[in-house]
Design an enzyme around this catalytic site. Sequence first.
Site: not given
Length: 257
Positions: A66, A112, A115, A135
């Site tokens: 992200a 992300g 993911e 993270e």
Amino acid sequence: MEFNNLLLEISDSIAVITLNRPKQLNALNKETIAELHQALEGLKNDAEVRVVILTGSGEKSFVAGADIKEFANFSVTEGTELAALGQTSLFDYIENYSKPVIAAVNGFALGGGLELAMSAHIRIASNNAKLGLPEVTLGLIPGYGGTQRLAQLVGKGRALEMILSAQMIKADRAYEMGLVNHLTELDELLPTAKGLAAKIAQNSPNAIHSAIKCVNAGYTDGMNGFKVEIEEFGKCFGTEDFTEGTTAFLEKRKPQF
Ligand code: CAA
């Protein structure tokens, strides 16, 4: 379809979506998430497209996570909204997509980015790929389904080690763990993904959608995968694909779906 952060190419029943923010290692900002959803929504109803491949632009990164710069000042409410919106509009959406999605992981797949790859139905990685959920180094946890999908794919113990240590693993280790299905040289990555996509594209789109629903049902709270399989199996008998598939077999020819 025109996008700021994606490239879209369609040929031979296969759509290749390339995440295209190379200066940011293809980090997923809100706009990219929205564009990916929009692109997939458009491809859903395009009968010409049977399989979607996701990859990253450049040789260095699939998706580095992200976009940290975008959320660095977020509040609790904004953080919760970010994860909720991302999960429903993209990650769960891809997992339940009616057409197979293959992630061609061409470098860093972090946070992300991993993911995103894990929400795809199939993962192929190039030898230079590095995968991880870093993270906790940011004071965060994975928020796009990573705590759940990593444990489903590699088991709870290995998932917890990767999440808690934040360590990246190399492509060969990801292959050993079953996190990716195939390993290739970087220049063979897209041809390999397209070769697999071409095989899938010959099969019944209707049956493929049913199979995705059944497998996912087994991982969904409150759903009984065996029951869903019985229902979906029965429904197949009412489809043109079933008539074509069985007729082609009896006529000793290839089916045309
Ligand atoms: N968000 C925003 N920008 C990012 C980014 C990210 N996730 N990852 C890399 N970039 C940017 C860098 O800031 C840098 O930009 P500038 O040149 O403007 O500074 C550019 O991409 C190149 O990155 P580096 O100079 O850091 O390249 P490197 O080769 O030295 O390192 C890397 C590569 C190891 C991937 C490193 O960039 C890195 O650690 N990135 C962050 C990875 C990460 O923590 N991902 C998880 C994000 S949080 C998340 O995903 C939450 C969630 O689950 C929802």
